[in-house]
Design an enzyme around this catalytic site. Structure first.
Site, mmCIF file in Angstrom:
data_model
loop_
_atom_site.group_PDB
_atom_site.id
_atom_site.type_symbol
_atom_site.label_atom_id
_atom_site.label_comp_id
_atom_site.label_asym_id
_atom_site.label_seq_id
_atom_site.Cartn_x
_atom_site.Cartn_y
_atom_site.Cartn_z
ATOM 1 N N ASN A 128 -5.715 12.431 0.295
ATOM 2 C CA ASN A 128 -4.906 11.631 1.204
ATOM 3 C C ASN A 128 -5.834 10.832 2.095
ATOM 4 O O ASN A 128 -7.064 10.968 2.029
ATOM 5 C CB ASN A 128 -3.955 12.516 2.023
ATOM 6 C CG ASN A 128 -2.848 11.705 2.681
ATOM 7 O OD1 ASN A 128 -2.145 10.945 2.026
ATOM 8 N ND2 ASN A 128 -2.733 11.844 3.989
ATOM 9 N N ASP A 144 -1.960 11.017 -2.076
ATOM 10 C CA ASP A 144 -2.260 9.950 -3.039
ATOM 11 C C ASP A 144 -2.513 10.487 -4.432
ATOM 12 O O ASP A 144 -2.282 9.789 -5.422
ATOM 13 C CB ASP A 144 -3.472 9.144 -2.551
ATOM 14 C CG ASP A 144 -3.121 8.308 -1.348
ATOM 15 O OD1 ASP A 144 -3.181 8.841 -0.218
ATOM 16 O OD2 ASP A 144 -2.730 7.138 -1.541
ATOM 17 N N ARG A 155 0.845 -1.192 0.000
ATOM 18 C CA ARG A 155 0.000 0.000 0.000
ATOM 19 C C ARG A 155 0.879 1.240 0.000
ATOM 20 O O ARG A 155 2.084 1.155 0.034
ATOM 21 C CB ARG A 155 -0.899 -0.019 1.228
ATOM 22 C CG ARG A 155 -0.186 -0.460 2.537
ATOM 23 C CD ARG A 155 -0.738 0.128 3.771
ATOM 24 N NE ARG A 155 -0.629 1.562 3.743
ATOM 25 C CZ ARG A 155 0.477 2.233 3.995
ATOM 26 N NH1 ARG A 155 1.611 1.601 4.263
ATOM 27 N NH2 ARG A 155 0.481 3.547 3.971
ATOM 28 N N GLY A 156 0.208 2.383 -0.091
ATOM 29 C CA GLY A 156 0.954 3.636 -0.209
ATOM 30 C C GLY A 156 1.085 3.986 -1.678
ATOM 31 O O GLY A 156 1.462 3.129 -2.490
ATOM 32 N N ALA A 157 0.767 5.219 -2.027
ATOM 33 C CA ALA A 157 0.706 5.570 -3.444
ATOM 34 C C ALA A 157 1.952 5.155 -4.222
ATOM 35 O O ALA A 157 1.865 4.402 -5.203
ATOM 36 C CB ALA A 157 0.444 7.070 -3.591
HETATM 37 C C1 LIG Z 1 2.980 8.077 1.273
HETATM 38 S S1 LIG Z 1 1.897 6.958 0.555
HETATM 39 C C2 LIG Z 1 0.555 8.004 0.334
HETATM 40 C C3 LIG Z 1 -0.702 7.602 1.065
HETATM 41 O O1 LIG Z 1 -1.115 6.207 0.900
HETATM 42 C C4 LIG Z 1 -1.835 5.810 2.070
HETATM 43 O O2 LIG Z 1 -3.074 5.228 1.757
HETATM 44 P P1 LIG Z 1 -3.238 3.602 1.810
HETATM 45 O O3 LIG Z 1 -2.683 3.158 3.125
HETATM 46 O O4 LIG Z 1 -4.743 3.400 1.681
HETATM 47 O O5 LIG Z 1 -2.475 3.097 0.619
HETATM 48 C C5 LIG Z 1 -2.044 7.105 2.813
HETATM 49 O O6 LIG Z 1 -3.091 7.879 2.234
HETATM 50 C C6 LIG Z 1 -0.714 7.776 2.556
HETATM 51 O O7 LIG Z 1 -0.659 9.092 2.973
#
Ligand SMILES: CSC[C@H]1O[C@H](OP(=O)(O)O)[C@H](O)[C@@H]1O
Length: 349
Positions: free
Chosen positions: A248, A238, A52-54
């Protein structure tokens, strides 16, 4: 780094034939690695937030498309894997950007070299994100050290934006780790309901980094900010629209409102690969709506009466006017507006 800091986390790695992923749904209690060999397995890993993470879902998607071609390097395989991966999660622009790059490289190479070109482009995407993280962490730490002359610098953050989420050392959390090189920091990590990326992942990373921290309920952030217990807020992103509106993790907008009311800096950190120059403003950002069970259950146990409906938007949009600065590897935009965002992207945008 503090003397007892552990080695930086690597959320994923590529050995040329398989994508190795640290399954983030198992953290912090178990470090379980997945060895993925096909695009479908990578798409499922992205959908269930094993990765996960963009930036990291972009890197994983890029390797997933390369894996698809390893077995059957033909146009039909490329197109079906590209479609599947590109739509695994809708909000983070990095996923589409990364798989589009690999698809374009494969098409340009032609049938005989399609698989090799896809692998090379996926590795280029990974290297680009690693480099972007290093540069933005340095820039963000320098900015925060200038904005906050007193120490310890008390920084609130949301979700997880460390090496588990991006290339290199992270984005917002990587900035915080770099800021520790400018003097003592104290980190307030919001738990980030419903999937608890903050409580599970950021706390895990901060423990490995050896940085003083405390986890808090998301709803506690605004009151602590209002009471003067937070010097600045920094979060990831994101998808950043051309005017600087930023999507985000859900809960971010509330922190931006609280920071504005208290008059403290609210920073967004991310690579320029998270900027969607084709999107005029935040109104057009697709907000992923995830399963109700993520809200009504915790660890597989129901926390609501049976059949309780739930809303589960995974992201929200913070207007650019509430963002003090957008920190990227290409520089810092402040104020954040169409002109300063465009300047980050340069003339090619
Ligand atoms: C630094 S990664 C950007 C962003 O991704 C995360 O979302 P997810 O855990 O659903 O993939 C989160 O919004 C982070 O800030």
């Amino acid at each position: 780094m503090p003397p007892h800091a552990e080695a930086p986390v690597r959320a994923l790695s590529w050995d040329g034939e398989q994508l190795l992923l640290l399954d983030q749904t198992m953290l912090p209690h178990e470090e379980r690695w997945l060895a993925l060999r096909d695009a479908e397995a990578v798409a499922v890993a992205i959908e269930r937030l094993a990765v996960r993470g963009a930036p990291n879902i972009g890197i994983a998607g890029a390797y997933g498309l390369a894996l698809a071609l390893t077995g059957r390097p033909d146009l039909g395989t490329l197109e079906s894997a590209w479609e599947r991966l590109r739509h695994a999660r809708p909000t983070a622009v990095n996923l589409a950007w990364a798989v589009d790059r690999v698809r374009d490289a494969a098409l340009a190479a032609g049938p005989a070299r399609m698989a090799a070109a896809a692998r090379a482009e996926a590795q280029a995407v990974h290297a680009l994100e690693d480099a972007a993280s290093a540069a933005l962490c340095t820039a963000g730490a320098t900015l925060l050290a200038e904005l906050l002359p007193r120490t310890p610098r008390r920084i609130l953050t949301h979700c997880n934006t460390g090496a588990l989420a991006t290339g290199g050392a992270g984005s917002a959390l990587g900035v915080i780790a770099a800021l520790a090189g400018h003097g003592p920091v104290e980190v307030l990590a919001c738990e980030t309901r419903p999937l608890l990326q903050g409580a599970r992942l950021t706390a895990w990373e901060l423990g490995r980094l050896g940085l003083p921290h405390a986890v808090l309920a998301d709803g506690a952030a605004a009151g602590l900010i209002a009471r003067g217990e937070v010097d600045a807020v920094i979060v990831g992103c994101d998808r950043v629209a051309a005017n600087g509106d930023t999507a985000n993790k859900v809960g971010t907008y509330a922190h931006a409102l609280a920071a504005a009311a208290a008059g403290i800096p609210f920073l967004v950190a991310g690579p320029t690969t998270t900027i969607d120059a084709a999107l005029p403003d935040g109104a057009g950002i697709v907000i992923e709506e995830r399963a109700a069970e993520e809200v009504t259950h915790l660890g597989g146990v129901a926390i609501t009466p049976p059949g309780t409906p739930a809303r589960n938007p995974a992201f929200d949009v913070t207007p650019a006017a509430l963002v003090t600065a957008l920190v990227t590897e290409a520089g810092v935009a402040s104020p954040v507006d169409r002109a300063t965002v465009a300047a980050l992207l340069g003339p090619s945008a």
